[in-house]
Motif scaffolding. Structure first.
Motif, PDB file in Angstrom:
ATOM      1  N   THR A  28       0.746  -0.891   0.214  1.00 45.80           N
ATOM      2  CA  THR A  28      -0.235  -0.171   0.338  1.00 45.80           C
ATOM      3  C   THR A  28       0.835   1.057   0.529  1.00 45.80           C
ATOM      4  O   THR A  28       1.513   1.096   1.029  1.00 45.80           O
ATOM      5  N   LEU A  29       0.592   1.958  -1.050  1.00 40.40           N
ATOM      6  CA  LEU A  29       1.639   3.298  -1.175  1.00 40.40           C
ATOM      7  C   LEU A  29       0.967   4.622  -1.446  1.00 40.40           C
ATOM      8  O   LEU A  29      -0.433   4.653  -1.829  1.00 40.40           O
ATOM      9  N   GLN A  82     -11.930   3.262  -1.773  1.00 39.60           N
ATOM     10  CA  GLN A  82     -12.278   3.608  -3.286  1.00 39.60           C
ATOM     11  C   GLN A  82     -10.663   3.397  -4.021  1.00 39.60           C
ATOM     12  O   GLN A  82     -10.765   3.850  -5.394  1.00 39.60           O
ATOM     13  N   HIS A  83     -10.174   2.908  -3.138  1.00 38.94           N
ATOM     14  CA  HIS A  83      -8.617   3.165  -3.661  1.00 38.94           C
ATOM     15  C   HIS A  83      -7.383   1.860  -4.235  1.00 38.94           C
ATOM     16  O   HIS A  83      -8.030   0.977  -3.927  1.00 38.94           O
ATOM     17  N   GLY A  84      -6.751   1.828  -5.193  1.00 39.01           N
ATOM     18  CA  GLY A  84      -6.156   0.590  -5.408  1.00 39.01           C
ATOM     19  C   GLY A  84      -4.959   0.816  -4.707  1.00 39.01           C
ATOM     20  O   GLY A  84      -4.723   1.562  -3.128  1.00 39.01           O
ATOM     21  N   PRO A  85      -3.210  -0.045  -5.014  1.00 38.48           N
ATOM     22  CA  PRO A  85      -2.598  -0.658  -3.795  1.00 38.48           C
ATOM     23  C   PRO A  85      -1.760   1.885  -3.844  1.00 38.48           C
ATOM     24  O   PRO A  85      -0.937   1.346  -2.980  1.00 38.48           O
ATOM     25  N   VAL A  86      -2.016   2.048  -4.664  1.00 39.87           N
ATOM     26  CA  VAL A  86      -1.425   3.472  -5.219  1.00 39.87           C
ATOM     27  C   VAL A  86      -2.336   4.942  -4.805  1.00 39.87           C
ATOM     28  O   VAL A  86      -3.357   4.528  -5.990  1.00 39.87           O
ATOM     29  N   THR A  87      -2.260   5.346  -3.759  1.00 38.51           N
ATOM     30  CA  THR A  87      -2.987   7.008  -3.934  1.00 38.51           C
ATOM     31  C   THR A  87      -2.241   7.772  -3.702  1.00 38.51           C
ATOM     32  O   THR A  87      -0.466   7.022  -3.112  1.00 38.51           O
ATOM     33  N   THR A  88      -3.134   8.773  -3.292  1.00 42.09           N
ATOM     34  CA  THR A  88      -2.731   9.878  -3.175  1.00 42.09           C
ATOM     35  C   THR A  88      -2.732  10.512  -1.637  1.00 42.09           C
ATOM     36  O   THR A  88      -3.966  10.482  -1.593  1.00 42.09           O
TER      37      THR A  88
END
Length: 515
Positions: A363-364, A401-407
């Protein structure tokens, strides 16, 4: 510090009654050795820095042109000076020799009283050897001090202070790309560059057999040039391994990088000059106007996250600092300066890195852009921590609602909701979404999820239907149902923020109840 010609004449040569005939402006040349020779073709045997003693026997009977040639050859070897003993070959030093020495700027000395050369050589060379040994002790002591500083994890700023204490002049560290990394003994960057321009000595710094930058000692050192060069070269030899150690090889963060990130995450006060030096020591030189994007990663193994960030740094071809702090891997990356949205560009790059390296379980979170100041970097890095914890929790309970990479900016709404007391979250849901939530509960439908996906896709029916893997007609039916249940149009722009916050509160509330 080696003795100069002037010092030897005033002390060890005083009994020989020396008289300087030429080269007075060069009397402060350092003397590396004193020896005597009567060989006419002595110049090929000289290495530079010698004070040559002669009675002129090798010049007996030769013409003025030959004598000039003799001195010209010696001067070309960069000797410290030539001393001629009078009374054996010459009663006075020939004017042609004085003229040639003057032309070459070579100190030419007449020794007017006979003193055995062996006595002069012994006295002078004892001083030279003694000072060389002393210089070796100074250099060895400096090396030990630098190694101690390295052991304490100190960066270039502290190392340069130690070097400057020995050189007695400004010392400047410049990266290979031309960036000023650190300086000691100067007031500002302009003074640092002035010291570089008028360098007294400089040495290349090599990191893993590659040129990293240059260590320069500015003007004004009390050391003679030879000693100054030796000090700078030895210091550069120590700085090379230090910078190599601080770089972050694949799978293992550098100690200097990790300590810097730990201090930034702890919001410690770091002076601008120290931050610049520590960034450079961590392998990330700073240039004017450079911005950074922080990244925080949670992974089953820290080495996975480090390799991921290391791959991203290499792909960018730009500076980056990587380290593990409190079981979380952090990084600050310098994005492409032409990117209009560095956060989105960094997030896209990290998604590509995850796909290319077939990395799972990561998770990033990409944080907000930061300037090259400690305050800005600390604020941006610290803010990624709560965002990462929330992203990890949402992926674990599948509430996000996000994948492994979000901001982080995508998570701001959820972070606000997460900070609300449970009662306030429940009130927000009840006063905004209650009829729709009740319908979902009774009919086991997913109207709340449909509405959130619709709003997150900017109210685009096409993109929302594609994300939900349903037809547009089915989506329109769901939206009509939602509008009828809520009693207002959920697509109204002025309601988007409120509805997204309420939907986030509903997700948090549902997870808390185990739904």
């Amino acid at each position: 510090m080696l003795p100069t010609v002037r010092q030897l004449l005033a002390d060890q040569f005083l009994a020989a009654d020396p008289l300087v005939l030429s080269g007075r402006s060069s009397l402060d040349r350092a003397v590396g050795w004193v020896h005597s020779s009567e060989i006419f073709e002595i110049s090929p045997l000289l290495s530079g820095g010698e004070l040559l003693l002669t009675t002129g026997l090798g010049l007996a009977g030769v013409d003025a042109g030959t004598r000039r040639h003799y001195l010209r050859e010696i001067a070309d070897r960069e000797v410290a000076g030539v001393a001629v003993e009078l009374g054996r070959t010459f009663d006075i030093v020939p004017p042609d020799m004085v003229a040639e020495a003057s032309r070459a700027g070579l100190p030419l000395i007449a020794l007017r009283r006979v003193v055995p050369f062996i006595d002069l050589c012994r006295a002078a060379n004892t001083v030279i050897v003694s000072r060389e040994v002393g210089m070796l002790r100074v250099v060895d002591g400096l090396t030990r001090e630098l190694l101690v500083e390295l052991g304490l994890g100190h960066g270039p700023a502290q190392l340069l202070a130690k070097i400057g204490a020995v050189t007695g002049c400004p010392v400047v560290l410049v990266a290979g790309g031309g960036a000023l990394v650190a300086a000691h003994g100067v007031d500002d960057d302009r003074s640092a560059w002035a010291a570089v321009e008028s360098a007294g000595a400089e040495a290349k710094i090599m990191v893993r057999e590659s040129f990293w930058g240059t260590l320069t000692a500015g003007p004004g050192s009390p050391l003679d040039p030879t000693a100054l060069v030796e000090v700078v070269e030895r210091a550069a030899a120590v700085l090379g391994p230090a910078l190599a150690q601080s770089a972050a090889p694949t799978g293992r963060p550098g100690r200097v990088a990790t300590r810097l990130l730990a201090d930034l995450v702890a919001d410690k006060q770091i002076r601008s000059a120290d931050l610049r030096a520590r960034l450079a020591a961590a392998g990330a030189g700073v240039t004017a106007g450079m911005r950074w994007v922080p990244v925080a990663i949670d992974a089953p193994d820290a080495r996975i996250a480090i390799r991921l960030l290391d791959s991203a740094v290499k792909a960018l071809g730009r500076p980056g600092v990587i380290g593990e702090v409190h079981a979380t891997v952090y990084g600050v990356l310098a994005p492409d300066p032409t990117a209009t949205d560095p956060v989105a560009a960094t997030a896209d790059l990290m998604r590509k890195m995850c796909a290319n390296n077939s990395i799972d379980g990561v998770t990033l979170v990409v944080g907000d852009p930061a300037e090259s100041t400690a305050a800005s970097l600390s604020t941006a890095l610290i803010a990624t921590g709560p965002a990462l914890r929330l992203a990890v929790r949402q992926r674990r309970d599948r509430s996000g609602q996000h994948g492994p990479v979000t901001t982080r900016r995508e998570l701001v709404g959820d972070l606000l909701v997460d900070a609300l007391p449970a009662a306030d979250r429940a009130r927000l849901v009840d006063t905004t979404l209650a009829p729709m939530i009740a319908w979902d509960t009774t009919h086991h439908s997913a109207l709340a999820h449909t509405l959130e996906v619709f709003l997150r896709h900017g109210g685009s029916a096409t993109r929302c239907a594609a994300a939900l893997h349903i037809g547009r007609q089915s989506l329109y039916q769901r939206l009509d149902r939602i509008k009828a249940l809520l009693g207002f149009d959920p697509a109204a722009p002025e309601l988007t923020a409120t509805l997204l916050l309420a939907l986030g509160a509903h997700r948090v509330h549902s997870v808390g109840r185990g739904e």
